[in-house]
Design an enzyme around this catalytic site. Structure first.
Site, mmCIF file in Angstrom:
data_model
loop_
_atom_site.group_PDB
_atom_site.id
_atom_site.type_symbol
_atom_site.label_atom_id
_atom_site.label_comp_id
_atom_site.label_asym_id
_atom_site.label_seq_id
_atom_site.Cartn_x
_atom_site.Cartn_y
_atom_site.Cartn_z
ATOM 1 N N ASP A 99 5.940 4.362 4.864
ATOM 2 C CA ASP A 99 6.868 3.375 5.442
ATOM 3 C C ASP A 99 7.030 2.141 4.549
ATOM 4 O O ASP A 99 7.993 1.396 4.692
ATOM 5 C CB ASP A 99 6.464 2.979 6.882
ATOM 6 C CG ASP A 99 5.016 2.547 7.041
ATOM 7 O OD1 ASP A 99 4.165 3.066 6.306
ATOM 8 O OD2 ASP A 99 4.740 1.696 7.912
ATOM 9 N N HIS A 100 6.122 1.950 3.590
ATOM 10 C CA HIS A 100 6.189 0.756 2.733
ATOM 11 C C HIS A 100 6.729 1.044 1.334
ATOM 12 O O HIS A 100 7.019 0.122 0.586
ATOM 13 C CB HIS A 100 4.797 0.124 2.631
ATOM 14 C CG HIS A 100 4.293 -0.353 3.959
ATOM 15 N ND1 HIS A 100 4.255 -1.682 4.299
ATOM 16 C CD2 HIS A 100 3.869 0.341 5.041
ATOM 17 C CE1 HIS A 100 3.805 -1.788 5.543
ATOM 18 N NE2 HIS A 100 3.559 -0.578 6.014
ATOM 19 N N HIS B 289 0.844 -1.203 0.000
ATOM 20 C CA HIS B 289 0.000 0.000 0.000
ATOM 21 C C HIS B 289 0.878 1.250 0.000
ATOM 22 O O HIS B 289 2.089 1.163 0.178
ATOM 23 C CB HIS B 289 -0.986 -0.016 1.167
ATOM 24 C CG HIS B 289 -0.364 0.026 2.536
ATOM 25 N ND1 HIS B 289 0.471 -0.963 3.003
ATOM 26 C CD2 HIS B 289 -0.467 0.938 3.539
ATOM 27 C CE1 HIS B 289 0.839 -0.674 4.240
ATOM 28 N NE2 HIS B 289 0.302 0.483 4.586
HETATM 29 ZN ZN LIG Z 1 2.985 0.417 7.809
HETATM 30 ZN ZN LIG Z 2 -0.042 1.407 6.538
#
Ligand SMILES: [Zn+2]
Ligand SMILES: [Zn+2]
Length: 307
Positions: A66-67, A62
């Site tokens: 942070d990803h 997503h």
């Molecule tokens: Zn996350």
């Molecule tokens: Zn998230």
């Protein structure tokens, strides 16, 4: 044939001294399959001894920073190392614009092509000869995907005595049969692989949930997984906060693993508030026996089963 999972980043949202941002590497036959791409991923790859030139696919769950924010840095490092091989990036809506914006605004020369696959209608999102990657929507605060890497069944065990009794000459014809193809003998008779092979052997299955609340369809999606990697950002006491922020707790992750019949569970996306992980582990262990809390650089090898 080895299938190795290396946890490159196991933090939730904020990195800590012990935990980098989410990224999980799967190494399979010289190929790198990366799930999520948190900031600093290339430094984690160097520490783990994972090269930058191999065949690589990246699956983003997503569009939370942070990803995904590790992608530009990874692209730049790969370019500085003169990568030439195409890189495939999969993710939900927004991933294409993000990759394009990176290329248009960050000043470096990209040395390799990037092919982006934006997933709108998840099902089988990637088909290779020996494995597939499936996706489903999970339940986070923004659209978020879980991924399953599923190897196709392998041909059964080869029985040389059966091949000999059918007068198949040793050599290339044996090899063809071992790989599941029918062969024609010099005398014109056709031998089918089933005549010399045991029953097909199952491939391995790894499921990664990304960020998610407990969600019903995950148990089915992760059915019989060899490894389920599940969000467990907060401990059970904080289940309301977990629900509010779109995350799971250890016992919720473990319940899903149990319903799925997953052979092994690893908890990840660990909140910075947990300096050590024993509380999370205890809570999950009440539900399933085979569980670990991921740590950066933890490695798991999944052997092929001979059954
Ligand atoms: Zn996350
Ligand atoms: Zn998230």
């Amino acid at each position: 044939m080895s299938l190795r999972v290396v946890f490159l980043g196991t933090a939730g949202s904020i990195p800590t001294l012990q935990r980098s941002l989410p990224a999980i590497a799967v190494q399979r036959k010289g190929e790198l399959i990366l799930f999520d791409c948190g900031e600093g991923v290339q430094r984690q790859m160097i520490s783990a001894g994972i090269g930058f030139h191999r065949k690589t696919k990246i699956f983003i769950t997503h569009m939370h920073g942070d990803h995904v924010l590790g992608l530009p840095g990874l692209f730049q490092t790969m370019s500085l190392l003169d990568r030439e091989r195409k890189l495939e990036v999969y993710g939900p809506s927004g991933i294409r614009a993000f990759v394009e914006a990176t290329q248009q605004t960050v000043q470096f020369t990209l040395t390799f092509p990037i092919e982006v696959f934006e997933i709108e209608d998840p099902s089988v999102v990637c088909k290779e000869r020996e494995y597939e990657v499936h996706a489903i929507w999970v339940d986070h605060v923004i659209p978020s995907l879980a991924y399953a890497l599923t190897e196709k069944p392998r041909p059964g065990k080869f029985h040389p005595e059966k091949a000999r009794s059918l007068e198949v000459p040793e050599g290339p014809l044996w090899s063809k049969l071992q790989h599941g193809s029918a062969v024609e003998l010099p005398n014109g008779r056709v031998v089918n692989p089933e005549e010399v092979l045991g029953p097909p052997r199952p491939g391995r299955k790894i499921v990664y949930t990304g960020d998610t609340r407990p969600v019903k369809n995950l148990a089915e999606f992760a059915e019989n997984a060899d490894l389920l990697i599940h969000d467990a950002t907060f401990d059970d006491e904080l289940w309301e906060k977990a629900r509010e922020d779109g995350h799971s707790t250890p016992s919720q992750a473990a319940e899903t693993a149990k319903r799925a019949g997953a052979k092994r569970l690893v908890l990840t996306h660990i909140s910075a508030r947990y300096k050590e992980s024993s509380l999370l582990l205890e809570q999950a262990k009440k539900v399933v026996p085979r569980v670990d809390v991921a740590e950066d650089f933890m490695k798991i090898d999944l052997p092929l089963s001979d059954v």
